[in-house]
Design a protein around this motif. Sequence first.
Motif, PDB file in Angstrom:
ATOM      1  N   VAL A   1       7.272   0.679  -9.864  1.00  0.00           N
ATOM      2  CA  VAL A   1       6.857  -0.042 -11.078  1.00  0.00           C
ATOM      3  C   VAL A   1       6.444   0.950 -12.160  1.00  0.00           C
ATOM      4  CG1 VAL A   1       4.980  -1.443 -12.053  1.00  0.00           C
ATOM      5  CG2 VAL A   1       6.110  -2.174  -9.950  1.00  0.00           C
ATOM      6  N   VAL A   2       6.853   0.646 -13.382  1.00  0.00           N
ATOM      7  CA  VAL A   2       6.336   1.367 -14.548  1.00  0.00           C
ATOM      8  C   VAL A   2       5.348   0.441 -15.254  1.00  0.00           C
ATOM      9  CG1 VAL A   2       6.927   2.399 -16.772  1.00  0.00           C
ATOM     10  CG2 VAL A   2       8.479   2.660 -14.812  1.00  0.00           C
ATOM     11  N   LEU A   3       4.143   0.952 -15.494  1.00  0.00           N
ATOM     12  CA  LEU A   3       3.140   0.166 -16.231  1.00  0.00           C
ATOM     13  C   LEU A   3       3.183   0.529 -17.712  1.00  0.00           C
ATOM     14  CD1 LEU A   3      -0.121   0.418 -14.054  1.00  0.00           C
ATOM     15  CD2 LEU A   3       1.769  -1.236 -13.886  1.00  0.00           C
ATOM     16  N   ALA A   4       3.043  -0.463 -18.532  1.00  0.00           N
ATOM     17  CA  ALA A   4       3.006  -0.198 -19.971  1.00  0.00           C
ATOM     18  C   ALA A   4       1.992  -1.115 -20.637  1.00  0.00           C
ATOM     19  CB  ALA A   4       4.393  -0.409 -20.566  1.00  0.00           C
ATOM     20  N   THR A   5       1.042  -0.483 -21.328  1.00  0.00           N
ATOM     21  CA  THR A   5       0.059  -1.250 -22.092  1.00  0.00           C
ATOM     22  C   THR A   5       0.618  -1.423 -23.498  1.00  0.00           C
ATOM     23  OG1 THR A   5      -1.716  -0.351 -20.747  1.00  0.00           O
ATOM     24  CG2 THR A   5      -2.325  -1.247 -22.913  1.00  0.00           C
TER      25      THR A   5
ATOM     26  N   HIS B   1      -6.327  -0.200  -5.036  1.00  0.00           N
ATOM     27  CA  HIS B   1      -5.514  -1.002  -4.120  1.00  0.00           C
ATOM     28  C   HIS B   1      -4.543  -0.137  -3.307  1.00  0.00           C
ATOM     29  CE1 HIS B   1      -7.206  -4.390  -6.240  1.00  0.00           C
ATOM     30  NE2 HIS B   1      -6.759  -5.159  -5.278  1.00  0.00           N
ATOM     31  N   GLY B   2      -4.797   1.168  -3.309  1.00  0.00           N
ATOM     32  CA  GLY B   2      -4.010   2.047  -2.442  1.00  0.00           C
ATOM     33  C   GLY B   2      -2.620   2.368  -2.944  1.00  0.00           C
ATOM     34  N   LEU B   3      -2.419   2.218  -4.242  1.00  0.00           N
ATOM     35  CA  LEU B   3      -1.115   2.569  -4.804  1.00  0.00           C
ATOM     36  C   LEU B   3      -1.157   4.031  -5.246  1.00  0.00           C
ATOM     37  CD1 LEU B   3      -0.634  -0.743  -6.796  1.00  0.00           C
ATOM     38  CD2 LEU B   3       0.442  -0.107  -4.609  1.00  0.00           C
ATOM     39  N   ASP B   4       0.002   4.616  -5.319  1.00  0.00           N
ATOM     40  CA  ASP B   4       0.112   6.046  -5.627  1.00  0.00           C
ATOM     41  C   ASP B   4       0.609   6.180  -7.068  1.00  0.00           C
ATOM     42  OD1 ASP B   4       0.642   8.740  -5.707  1.00  0.00           O
ATOM     43  OD2 ASP B   4       2.427   8.605  -4.427  1.00  0.00           O
ATOM     44  N   VAL B   5      -0.313   6.434  -7.980  1.00  0.00           N
ATOM     45  CA  VAL B   5       0.038   6.409  -9.408  1.00  0.00           C
ATOM     46  C   VAL B   5       0.336   7.804  -9.944  1.00  0.00           C
ATOM     47  CG1 VAL B   5      -0.577   5.477 -11.656  1.00  0.00           C
ATOM     48  CG2 VAL B   5      -1.701   4.596  -9.588  1.00  0.00           C
ATOM     49  N   GLN B   6       1.498   7.966 -10.517  1.00  0.00           N
ATOM     50  CA  GLN B   6       1.784   9.197 -11.256  1.00  0.00           C
ATOM     51  C   GLN B   6       1.328   8.952 -12.692  1.00  0.00           C
ATOM     52  OE1 GLN B   6       5.761  10.688 -10.881  1.00  0.00           O
ATOM     53  NE2 GLN B   6       5.432  12.311 -12.387  1.00  0.00           N
TER      54      GLN B   6
ATOM     55  N   SER C   1       0.835  -1.194   0.000  1.00  0.00           N
ATOM     56  CA  SER C   1       0.000   0.000   0.000  1.00  0.00           C
ATOM     57  C   SER C   1       0.882   1.261   0.000  1.00  0.00           C
ATOM     58  CB  SER C   1      -0.882  -0.024   1.246  1.00  0.00           C
ATOM     59  OG  SER C   1      -1.793   1.022   1.201  1.00  0.00           O
ATOM     60  N   GLY C   2       0.532   2.211  -0.853  1.00  0.00           N
ATOM     61  CA  GLY C   2       1.265   3.472  -0.902  1.00  0.00           C
ATOM     62  C   GLY C   2       2.434   3.474  -1.866  1.00  0.00           C
ATOM     63  N   ASP C   3       2.769   2.318  -2.407  1.00  0.00           N
ATOM     64  CA  ASP C   3       3.887   2.262  -3.366  1.00  0.00           C
ATOM     65  C   ASP C   3       3.603   3.150  -4.562  1.00  0.00           C
ATOM     66  OD1 ASP C   3       5.534   0.647  -1.896  1.00  0.00           O
ATOM     67  OD2 ASP C   3       5.180  -1.191  -3.049  1.00  0.00           O
ATOM     68  N   LYS C   4       4.669   3.658  -5.122  1.00  0.00           N
ATOM     69  CA  LYS C   4       4.533   4.599  -6.235  1.00  0.00           C
ATOM     70  C   LYS C   4       4.648   3.884  -7.577  1.00  0.00           C
ATOM     71  CE  LYS C   4       5.688   9.376  -7.000  1.00  0.00           C
ATOM     72  NZ  LYS C   4       6.597  10.497  -6.727  1.00  0.00           N
TER      73      LYS C   4
END
Lengths: 389, 389, 389, 389
Positions: free
Chosen positions: A135-139, A101-106, A78-81
């Motif tokens: 984590v970096v998300l990529a679609t 889920h309580g994540l901190d998304v830029q 929780s709180g991860d960026k």
Amino acid sequence: MSFQNPVFIPGPTNMPESLRKAVDMPTLDHRSPLFGQILHPALDGVKKVLKSETAKIFIFPSTGTGGWETALTNTLSSGDKILAARNGMFSHRWIDMCQRHGLDVQVVETPWGAGLPADKYEEILKADTNHEIKVVLATHNETATGVRSDIGAVRKALDSAGHPAMLFVDGVSSIASMDFRMDEWGVDVAVTGSQKGFMLPAGLAIVGFSPKAMDALETATLPRTFFDVRDMGKGYANNAYPYTPAVGLLNGLNEACRMLLDEGLENVFARHHRIAEGVRQAVSAWGLELCAVSPDVQSDTVSAIRTPEGFNATDIVTHAANKYGVAFGVGLGEVAGKVFRIGHLGSLTDVMTLSGLATAEMVMVDLGLDIKLGSGVAAAQEYYRNNAV
Amino acid sequence: MSFQNPVFIPGPTNMPESLRKAVDMPTLDHRSPLFGQILHPALDGVKKVLKSETAKIFIFPSTGTGGWETALTNTLSSGDKILAARNGMFSHRWIDMCQRHGLDVQVVETPWGAGLPADKYEEILKADTNHEIKVVLATHNETATGVRSDIGAVRKALDSAGHPAMLFVDGVSSIASMDFRMDEWGVDVAVTGSQKGFMLPAGLAIVGFSPKAMDALETATLPRTFFDVRDMGKGYANNAYPYTPAVGLLNGLNEACRMLLDEGLENVFARHHRIAEGVRQAVSAWGLELCAVSPDVQSDTVSAIRTPEGFNATDIVTHAANKYGVAFGVGLGEVAGKVFRIGHLGSLTDVMTLSGLATAEMVMVDLGLDIKLGSGVAAAQEYYRNNAV
Amino acid sequence: MSFQNPVFIPGPTNMPESLRKAVDMPTLDHRSPLFGQILHPALDGVKKVLKSETAKIFIFPSTGTGGWETALTNTLSSGDKILAARNGMFSHRWIDMCQRHGLDVQVVETPWGAGLPADKYEEILKADTNHEIKVVLATHNETATGVRSDIGAVRKALDSAGHPAMLFVDGVSSIASMDFRMDEWGVDVAVTGSQKGFMLPAGLAIVGFSPKAMDALETATLPRTFFDVRDMGKGYANNAYPYTPAVGLLNGLNEACRMLLDEGLENVFARHHRIAEGVRQAVSAWGLELCAVSPDVQSDTVSAIRTPEGFNATDIVTHAANKYGVAFGVGLGEVAGKVFRIGHLGSLTDVMTLSGLATAEMVMVDLGLDIKLGSGVAAAQEYYRNNAV
Amino acid sequence: MSFQNPVFIPGPTNMPESLRKAVDMPTLDHRSPLFGQILHPALDGVKKVLKSETAKIFIFPSTGTGGWETALTNTLSSGDKILAARNGMFSHRWIDMCQRHGLDVQVVETPWGAGLPADKYEEILKADTNHEIKVVLATHNETATGVRSDIGAVRKALDSAGHPAMLFVDGVSSIASMDFRMDEWGVDVAVTGSQKGFMLPAGLAIVGFSPKAMDALETATLPRTFFDVRDMGKGYANNAYPYTPAVGLLNGLNEACRMLLDEGLENVFARHHRIAEGVRQAVSAWGLELCAVSPDVQSDTVSAIRTPEGFNATDIVTHAANKYGVAFGVGLGEVAGKVFRIGHLGSLTDVMTLSGLATAEMVMVDLGLDIKLGSGVAAAQEYYRNNAV
């Protein structure tokens, strides 16, 4: 008379006869060695399709969305960026899931129709000198806009920034249809489902975890049980699941991998490209534009086609279904009503595709668009006959 | 990737999902009442499809050819006189069968592409004042040439001549796709198979016998056992067969009749006409000619299309199969190499048909014919969109 | 809840999952090379199952009865002399067919329950010094009485008599389940169907012709068209049929041969023997007798079980179907009401067989026979557990 | 030869032919009204099977374990207090899941083989005067021990205590096989899956939420996305899912409900009871004991059978699979090696059950247990023949 026309939705795809038969199997004891003879080749097959030597593969009775949740809850707290770009409905939904889920998304807002902004990612990652971004998300392929992004470029952004964040890729509508290189691109979690490139019914979330992602299991504190990859992995060693597996779908997946690898992945990708290019030739002949802003981001699995201002693109989908019994995809989110989508992935031939294009033409003429019957078909025919294998 | 394109052969046809499932059934005791629950509704369904109140229906594990033999051997004796016209490969084969069974056939040679010569029949029948002719054969739809004949006119010829000969009709590629009126046309034996209008796999010979044909059983001396309708009829009364029935196919036939009658026979015929007319519009747009010599004999189940002099039409079929995975029909007998055939019967939609037309265009252009890509498709599209239900 | 219990009729048999899937295939162009890829391996497979190097195999969309007719009409002429024994319903029917086709049959009446009288055959053949007898018929396994005859002994009778008659064998309920040696036994025509040892739905007549039988084609004058093996053979060379083949069943036959040969024919025969022996142990434990008069003629594919005087054995079959949903076979002809039959061929396991025996016990007790529940099952269990592979 | 014997695991069950065919369907556009025609009747059918007028039904592409997670995450927040009894492996796992999601579980340790201690629950609930306990968990049928608990008694415990806690019931191996009364028993969340009483492949988590449970959605803060019933419910109104649904399984569920309701739920329960009772008669005849401590807790869907001290019960399962191709269930957790399990739910007949009992006997004798072959079978036969419908 239903079920006779192929579908042109961007998944679930048309299914090959042999895969339907592989899925439709009698009950088998999933705690017996017989099950292991299905499970392990399926896991190995997926690994090859992902072009990975080192990934651990996990398969849940779920869907791609469950795969996203598996990626997040097994590796984060929780709180991860998180760093992510929003350039379509599916990237949007993964971001939304992070937030729930309580994540901190830029979030990097990106035009719908554009690819992922690797340069912008690089900038942000460089600025993150404390390495707070986990984590970096990529679609990889935005199913909503028909846009394929350059995952290799995202990897380069991470490397240029010397940033240790993990790279999670949604490959739901790309894997097994377009080139995907888990190891070469340094993907830490790859997510897909059974119902797209694998040409199976929906019902499996398929994920690959890199060694780095596996290490993250130990520290992640987001609650998880159903999607816990540790329980899952423990079972595999004994040919078992932590709960009842979807044996038929796994059998189908095993067979699907065999089909894909027999055809050759590069041939599979070339086939998708050829079919997609015929569709694009038709779109061009119709005088319409793709949602994808430039050729380098055009998807080989789905084309989102912009209709003229003032026209409700969703009518195309409704009319095609009602009058001709053919399924296309509607526009979603920001592009709802502005685009309609032709899915062209999975078990499809040039010939089937021509019937979809012919239908789209009839529909558009029925609805008053200024399209010449046969024009798109002819453009695609010319392309297909010159590029047939 | 095979099996994904529809077939465009003039039978066996594409099969609806529900009929495949009805055929694929577990083993059932064919001497139990359960079997009667399949058999009797199937017999009743066929009777309705034949538009008969009085016919006895018999179904053999065989094919249409077996149906021809059933018609002949149950009603005739060696040396009996038959009147028949030869206007294509299938009428030719039935004549040949008669001769091999020692029947004396008076053959009216008729151009391949023309319909049955009812006037010529009338002339011959009038001249047969001793009523030596026992049976008149009539091929309702010549699958080889795409020609539908006027069975009502043949009946009128018999009636005008006041001739008591029986009328045997080969309806293999017409029944359940084009209008067939057993009672109204005074048909004495109607012959068909499972793999055309009934949209099932090959494997059943389906025949209807009029009361007059049933009377002929008593005097006929041609040897027969497998195809003896007396044995068959005796069994039916006890839910039984004289040997092992093809239970799955009978179950499929039962379901096929239900589907056809639910859609409504006139709607089924109208659908076949619409689809056929689209094909004919395409042929015309290509600047080609049908083998059928005039519109009144054009078949709604198969079109035989003449290719230019000096061109081998069979190449179209080979090339379509090899390059595009699509099956058309070759020319047979007198028109071998001169025509190719597009089957458009059974479980087919406008959309599927367009893919066949688009394929034919690519093939013809590939082989150097002067055809404009998309031209036939456009003509068919225009027809289909204006005539959709 | 129907279809869940196995059937215990002497064919059609229970079908393996994989064969049902092989049969249930989409439409394929039967005039294309694809069809040849099914047909030729199927023909080769059958030849191996028949243990022949020299036979020509022909497969008709028909049944075993059609196979009998194929054998007769392709090799004989009206008035030809035949030697045959009648020891059950199926030998009776073949004799009847001969007579209906104008053949002159010398019938050796033989007790129902006894095997073919090879010694009597030898005597008659020796007496036929003019060699008027053209064909000797032999029913390898009388399905009606559960009696297997010694075909090798019939061959020896012919050889001892130095008689040139051909030997035609009905192997419908033996081939692919019990040892059959076409070449070694000098069989000239072997007849079977798809629905017994090949574990497929009914719908194929399968025949093998020796070179000598092939020679007879030239002189035979019985009328034939549908069952003409010359037309059939001509087509095979071009991957074709003289009419529409039952493609799915042929595909199933191909797969069935592969299954049988993979298991090994001797293993297949041993399996049938083991299962049959368990049934016989049960019959013995029940204190009942087989119709087969001595152990050397007991069939490994079907057991006909005599019930006590005054008891109608048919009631067992009716009661089993109505109360327990299990199908056994009734007695036929001379033994109607005196025996009931348990089919134990094809796709069957020890475990499935035990459920049939358990059902038979419940039925017999329900109907008042003096049988101890579990007694036959226990005898079979003891046998199976000691003889499992 | 595999797949021919029925399975005797406590789920996934043997599947009826018609359900396999319903599941195996071509791709359909899950955003079209066609999908609604599958979804809504399936939801309605489940509601009837749960005997509820007021529940909201939600169906996830998942399994029963996912259903547990759905129940917890949608209604609870971290630290919430739960009351649960541990009397077997499945109750244990649900408790474990609670703990992994940060819930505070008060566990009542209960002997494996005993039912849920309603009286103990009542005592604890009465003592919880502050109503801190938010949810009482109850495993209706402990698949590991073959124990059915009295949910009505748990409801009475709550009522007697005047306690407002919600009642969550795991009905995975009871619903659609044994009586379940959601409304009458005041169940707030009922959880099941597709692969037990519904006789389908695994792949669906099926949950029913009472109005009270629906109210709890608003305050629950456990993170959830995939299993969020609000997203799910929102979609249903538009014939849609928040992600790709398992259309074929839903079609199968629709058909399964139709089958169950056509048979009549009480008849379904009676059938399960009859079959189970036959198994228990056999166990008794063998001189063995059930794990279930008393008749009132004996399950009608699975029997866990204790083997003598010093004998490894797991060997039975291994030996049965290896030698006879039959699947039984092993003991789990505390009773591993001490019991083996015979599943007798779903699509099963008396006749199939007898084959399982016969196999168990052979196995036990093979392994040296003092069992008389045929003894259990005879006891079950006697019961079945006297209690057949």
